[in-house]
Design an enzyme around this catalytic site. Structure first.
Site, PDB file in Angstrom:
ATOM      1  N   VAL A 143     -13.685   0.954   0.569  1.00 16.98           N
ATOM      2  CA  VAL A 143     -13.766   0.073  -0.598  1.00 16.98           C
ATOM      3  C   VAL A 143     -15.071   0.305  -1.359  1.00 16.98           C
ATOM      4  CG1 VAL A 143     -13.622  -2.314  -1.411  1.00 16.98           C
ATOM      5  CG2 VAL A 143     -12.409  -1.662   0.685  1.00 16.98           C
TER       6      VAL A 143
ATOM      7  N   GLY B  76      -6.123  -0.968   0.672  1.00 18.96           N
ATOM      8  CA  GLY B  76      -6.377   0.283  -0.063  1.00 18.96           C
ATOM      9  C   GLY B  76      -7.734   0.162  -0.729  1.00 18.96           C
TER      10      GLY B  76
ATOM     11  N   LYS C   7      -6.980 -14.738   7.705  1.00 18.39           N
ATOM     12  CA  LYS C   7      -6.623 -15.010   6.309  1.00 18.39           C
ATOM     13  C   LYS C   7      -6.009 -16.400   6.177  1.00 18.39           C
ATOM     14  CE  LYS C   7      -6.180 -10.099   5.458  1.00 18.39           C
ATOM     15  NZ  LYS C   7      -5.275  -8.954   5.602  1.00 18.39           N
TER      16      LYS C   7
ATOM     17  N   ILE D 241      -4.450  -8.479  -4.712  1.00 19.75           N
ATOM     18  CA  ILE D 241      -3.709  -9.619  -5.272  1.00 19.75           C
ATOM     19  C   ILE D 241      -4.654 -10.766  -5.627  1.00 19.75           C
ATOM     20  CG2 ILE D 241      -1.878 -11.315  -4.835  1.00 19.75           C
ATOM     21  CD1 ILE D 241      -0.828  -9.419  -2.648  1.00 19.75           C
TER      22      ILE D 241
ATOM     23  N   GLU E  51      -4.571   1.036  12.349  1.00 22.71           N
ATOM     24  CA  GLU E  51      -5.809   1.559  12.942  1.00 22.71           C
ATOM     25  C   GLU E  51      -5.474   2.190  14.296  1.00 22.71           C
ATOM     26  OE1 GLU E  51      -9.129   0.515  11.833  1.00 22.71           O
ATOM     27  OE2 GLU E  51      -8.300  -0.506  10.080  1.00 22.71           O
TER      28      GLU E  51
ATOM     29  N   GLU F 126     -12.657 -12.789  -3.465  1.00 19.54           N
ATOM     30  CA  GLU F 126     -11.266 -12.525  -3.865  1.00 19.54           C
ATOM     31  C   GLU F 126     -10.619 -11.428  -3.019  1.00 19.54           C
ATOM     32  OE1 GLU F 126      -9.262 -14.101  -6.629  1.00 19.54           O
ATOM     33  OE2 GLU F 126      -8.045 -13.211  -5.054  1.00 19.54           O
TER      34      GLU F 126
END
Ligand code: NAP
Length: 443
Positions: A17, A313, A206, A137, A191, A130
């Site tokens: 990222v 991603g 989450k 999303i 993974e 976020e």
């Protein structure tokens, strides 16, 4: 050309990222400045190994192993290292030095969220996250801002792409769990150690973040009920499809009216749970294929909403991080304390035994007259009402003691009464096996 004041941005982490965030910041700097009202100057990227190859490449002069010096003097610190430490310490240092912080670190927020939000509130700093749920999303800002005037009642989320990919392969291609996991690993969706995904740990983190935000109540990670997908079989997925359902790993966050002695109290609590569930084929979540994520939100005034897209991603997640960067920069320009994390509702966090849902129970029973009546009375004795029963013919393998398969779908019942029913079924002589118990969600 407008001259903007510069904000110093420090990046902690230059991996999947971080490298994408650095590239977008460097490429789209002018555009981002126009949107933010401030220049966003990338002052450095802290990594472990400055020699390592990165995709996309990060200019060598920006790389450093000295995260602490980078943090000091930065206006905005973006944490994309992952893990609990040193990420937690660095974020606290950044907050205490007056910087706003952006993080994608769900593990850290689910474990140390209250400490970090308190620290930020003390000094009037902002903590943006976020990218921590659902990758690209937009879901945190809609819950925090767009739905701030409404009352969220329920969230059903497919928030782990790896498990959705595996369950989708089992459903669409008829793969076994092991086969689907091997494909997920080959394609880079899983993974080397897949425990965090298939054990439901990632989804539970989450769920804790979403429930805390949606219900203005701190929901600790330990109070999130968690079951992974490791026990799901190809037969269950096949039977679910034939019955008009899809098996999905769901994160479910609910506002529940508390009952005492079977009576409603008018008081509400919060429940968060992660487990595989049967979702009706016509539900929007059933159409979420591959490694995609989706969060289905129900709110009193807004009704049903669904947020869908790439849950992971590097580039996709970088989009969410950059959105936070623009928000942080705008706040720097406008000033003011920003929005603190809201926990004012402070509702009771309820155990799974308080949850009411519907269940599908599959039993192997002795195939003889009167069995259905025995099973039906066991359900009613424990306060669980049966909605539908289907029986397959005797499997004919054991001529002495022929068995049949019963699939029973219940009306809504509490987890507590379902658990006593299942225990009673398991102990009854007409039941040779309780093959599976799955919750049915989204009806
Ligand atoms: P990653 O590829 O493993 O990158 C981690 C980066 O942090 C690497 O550049 C690493 O340096 C650096 N780092 C680790 N420990 C460090 C330390 N002690 N000091 C300095 N640098 C350190 O991770 P990622 O996939 O980008 O994920 C970053 C965060 O985003 C995580 O919290 C993750 O949960 C979250 N996230 C990721 C995705 C995704 O699709 N990848 C999606 C949503 C959220 P080296 O490169 O030198 O090793």
């Amino acid at each position: 050309m407008i001259e903007y004041r510069n904000l110093r941005v420090a990046l902690l982490g230059g991996g999947s990222v971080g490298a994408q965030v650095a590239a977008l910041l460097l490429e789209h700097g002018d555009e981002l400045a126009n949107r933010s009202g401030a220049g966003l100057e990338l002052v450095g990227v802290a990594v472990r190994d400055v020699e390592a190859e990165r995709t996309p490449a990060i200019p060598g002069h920006l790389l450093t192993t000295d995260a602490e010096s980078l943090i000091l003097g930065s206006d905005i610190v973006v944490e994309l290292m992952g893990g609990l430490e040193p990420a937690r310490t660095y974020i606290l240092q950044a907050i205490n030095s007056g910087a706003d912080v952006i993080t994608a670190n769900k593990a850290l927020l689910a474990t140390h969220g209250p400490e970090l939000f308190d620290a930020a509130e003390q000094v009037g700093a902002q903590l943006y996250y976020e990218a921590a749920v659902g990758g690209a999303i937009p879901i945190i800002r809609p819950l925090r801002d767009s739905l701030a005037g409404d009352r969220v009642t329920r969230i059903l989320g497919i928030v782990n792409g790896t498990t959705n990919f595996i369950l989708d392969r089992m459903d669409v291609n008829g793969d076994t769990l092991e086969g689907a996991l091997a494909t997920a690993t080959e394609l880079g969706y899983a993974e080397a150690d897949p425990t965090a995904d298939i054990g439901g740990y990632d989804a539970a983190q989450k769920a804790a973040i979403l429930a805390s935000l949606a219900f203005h109540t701190t929901v600790p990670l330990e109070s999130v009920y968690r079951e992974g997908i490791t026990e799901i079989t190809a037969e269950q997925v096949d039977a679910a499809r034939k019955a008009g359902y899809v098996v999905k790993l769901l994160a479910i966050c609910e506002r529940i009216e508390i009952e005492r002695d079977g009576r409603r109290t008018g008081e509400f609590g919060v429940s968060a749970r992660v487990h595989p569930a049967l979702v009706p084929a016509a539900h929007p979540l059933a159409a979420v294929h591959g490694a995609n994520n989706a969060v289905f939100v129900q709110a009193e005034a807004a009704g049903d909403l669904m947020f869908y897209g790439a849950g992971a991603g590097g580039l996709e997640t970088a989009s969410a991080v950059l959105g936070d960067l623009v928000s942080a920069a705008r706040r720097h320009v406008i000033g003011g304390p920003g929005v603190a994390e809201s926990t004012h509702a402070n509702m009771a966090v309820l155990p799974i035994s308080s949850v009411r849902t519907r269940y599908q129970i599959t039993l192997k029973v002795v195939d003889q007259p009167g069995v259905l009546a025995t099973i039906a009375s066991l359900f009613s004795e424990h306060g669980v009402s049966v909605e539908a029963v289907s029986q397959s013919v005797s499997d004919g393998k054991n001529v002495e003691l022929p068995t049949a398969t019963l699939v029973i779908v219940t009306h809504e019942a509490t987890e507590a009464s379902l658990a006593t029913t299942v225990a009673a079924l398991g102990g009854n002589e007409v039941v040779s096996a309780v093959v599976s118990v799955l919750r049915v969600e989204g009806l």
